[in-house]
Design an enzyme around this catalytic site. Structure first.
Site, PDB file in Angstrom:
ATOM      1  CB  THR A  58      37.242  14.872  19.843  1.00 49.07           C
ATOM      2  OG1 THR A  58      36.491  16.051  19.665  1.00 49.07           O
ATOM      3  CG2 THR A  58      38.084  14.598  18.632  1.00 49.07           C
ATOM      4  NE  ARG A 113      33.702  25.088  17.944  1.00 49.05           N
ATOM      5  CZ  ARG A 113      34.344  23.980  18.332  1.00 49.05           C
ATOM      6  NH1 ARG A 113      34.008  22.804  17.846  1.00 49.05           N
ATOM      7  NH2 ARG A 113      35.310  24.049  19.218  1.00 49.05           N
ATOM      8  CB  VAL A 114      34.587  24.523  11.659  1.00 49.69           C
ATOM      9  CG1 VAL A 114      35.584  23.411  11.373  1.00 49.69           C
ATOM     10  CG2 VAL A 114      33.430  24.466  10.669  1.00 49.69           C
ATOM     11  CG  ASP A 128      40.610  20.761  17.421  1.00 49.21           C
ATOM     12  OD1 ASP A 128      39.538  20.966  18.030  1.00 49.21           O
ATOM     13  OD2 ASP A 128      41.254  19.695  17.502  1.00 49.21           O
ATOM     14  CB  THR A 175      40.825  15.201  21.948  1.00 47.06           C
ATOM     15  OG1 THR A 175      39.710  15.509  22.792  1.00 47.06           O
ATOM     16  CG2 THR A 175      41.876  14.499  22.777  1.00 47.06           C
ATOM     17  N   GLY A 176      40.339  18.265  22.668  1.00 50.16           N
ATOM     18  CA  GLY A 176      40.377  19.333  23.663  1.00 50.16           C
ATOM     19  C   GLY A 176      39.639  20.552  23.150  1.00 50.16           C
ATOM     20  CG  HIS A 177      38.767  25.283  24.131  1.00 55.76           C
ATOM     21  ND1 HIS A 177      39.382  26.507  24.222  1.00 55.76           N
ATOM     22  CD2 HIS A 177      37.498  25.533  23.723  1.00 55.76           C
ATOM     23  CE1 HIS A 177      38.513  27.454  23.904  1.00 55.76           C
ATOM     24  NE2 HIS A 177      37.365  26.888  23.598  1.00 55.76           N
ATOM     25  N   GLY A 178      38.724  23.235  21.034  1.00 58.07           N
ATOM     26  CA  GLY A 178      39.068  23.441  19.627  1.00 58.07           C
ATOM     27  C   GLY A 178      39.660  24.796  19.325  1.00 58.07           C
TER      28      GLY A 178
HETATM   29  N1  ASP Z   1      38.351  19.467  19.781  1.00 59.40           N
HETATM   30  C1  ASP Z   1      36.922  19.305  19.708  1.00 59.40           C
HETATM   31  C2  ASP Z   1      36.299  20.588  19.250  1.00 59.40           C
HETATM   32  O1  ASP Z   1      36.625  21.629  19.775  1.00 59.40           O
HETATM   33  C3  ASP Z   1      36.301  18.894  21.008  1.00 59.40           C
HETATM   34  C4  ASP Z   1      37.000  17.778  21.742  1.00 59.40           C
HETATM   35  O2  ASP Z   1      38.093  17.375  21.419  1.00 59.40           O
HETATM   36  O3  ASP Z   1      36.448  17.265  22.709  1.00 59.40           O
HETATM   37  O4  ASP Z   1      35.437  20.552  18.402  1.00 59.40           O
END
Ligand code: ASP
Length: 307
Positions: A167, A195-196, A198, A218-221
């Site tokens: 992201t 799927r949506v 964060d 950013t990270g695990h949504g």
């Molecule tokens: N946050 C993003 C999502 O889960 C992925 C990411 O930040 O790398 O869609």
């Protein structure tokens, strides 16, 4: 008022072969946004410009180069928010749009709504004349997708493997004292269709309020959504924490409560900024008072003085 811009290119275990391109990409993006601010442009214009630059760069999981869902398709999410008015625009699950951040901005400025998804977003894009892009899938991503067909395997080793989720995002403070944020993503490889995460969700993937500051996450949504990370960071700042302390406390909370890793770029309305992450790496860059700072590894910060 002194202008500031901070960008990120996603928090995850960026492999060595992508390190240089990731750093170059965030430096290009931060310069593009800074030029807007230097020319008297708004924070909104600056974050849109910076995120468009990252969406156009195939190194990152947004726009060109986005990861593929379980059916091998690109589905993109994005948000933009104006800290002066709290106006926000977002799109989710859009296909064939090279710059979802600009479509999100159009949702904010040209509709009565905050978010449009999938077919409705496409219909709106067509109505306002957004060009259709058929080249968002890159060869390296198609290969990666064929190589790793399981979402669960990816999430299990979440942000600790070399499987990309990347992201992009930006926060800025303009010369009028207004802040803004923008975030854009292709999400996580092998996600379910529809799927949506964060990223396009107000308060999770981003938030901006002149009374506190601006954040792009950013990270695990699914983890970020559960703790509404962007808003949580601003909450800590409203209690008096610095950007760095607020990001650290909130990322730590996400880790403790839902075992999620991630990162954020954070900017207070007075120009105090941070780029923080709990993943192995996050490419980030900032420009404040003409000095460019950037980094990739934990606790790393390089400085480039103006030429
Ligand atoms: N946050 C993003 C999502 O889960 C992925 C990411 O930040 O790398 O869609």
């Amino acid at each position: 008022m002194k202008t500031v811009i901070v960008v990120h290119g996603g928090a995850w275990a960026i492999p060595d072969e992508l390190a240089e391109a990731s750093v170059a990409g965030v430096k290009n993006a931060v310069r593009a946004g800074d030029t807007v601010l230097k020319n008297g442009g708004s924070a909104l214009d600056a974050v849109e410009k910076a995120v468009r630059s990252l969406e156009d760069d195939p190194t990152f999981d947004a726009g060109h180069g986005a990861v593929l869902n379980i059916d091998g398709e690109v589905e993109l999410d994005s948000i933009i928010m104006d800290g002066e008015t709290l106006a926000a625009g977002a799109v989710a699950c859009v296909r064939n749009i090279a710059n979802p951040v600009s479509l999100a901005r159009a949702v904010m400025e040209k509709t009565d709504h905050v978010m449009l998804t999938d077919r409705g977003a496409s219909m709106f894009a067509e109505r306002i004349g957004t060009p259709v892009a058929h080249d968002l899938v890159t060869e390296p991503e198609r290969k990666e997708w064929e190589h790793c067909k399981s979402y669960h395997a990816g999430v299990k080793m979440l942000f600790n493997t070399q499987w990309g989720h990347d992201t992009v995002g930006a926060v800025a403070l303009d010369s009028f004292g207004n802040v803004a944020c923008a975030t854009s993503t292709g999400g996580i490889r092998n996600k379910m269709v529809g799927r949506v995460g964060d990223s396009p969700i107000i308060g999770s993937g981003g938030y901006a309020d002149n009374r506190s500051g601006a954040v792009s996450c950013t990270g695990h949504g699914e983890s970020i959504l559960k703790v509404t990370l962007a808003r949580l960071i601003l909450f800590h700042m409203e209690q008096g924490d610095s950007s760095t302390a607020a990001a650290a406390a909130s990322l730590q909370y996400m880790c403790e409560r839902v075992k999620g890793c991630g990162g954020a770029v954070v900017l207070s309305s007075s120009g105090d900024w941070a780029a923080s992450f709990t993943t192995p790496r996050m490419a980030w860059a900032s420009i404040k008072e003409d000095v460019l700072h950037y980094g990739l590894n934990p606790k790393e910060e390089f400085t480039e003085m103006p030429k």
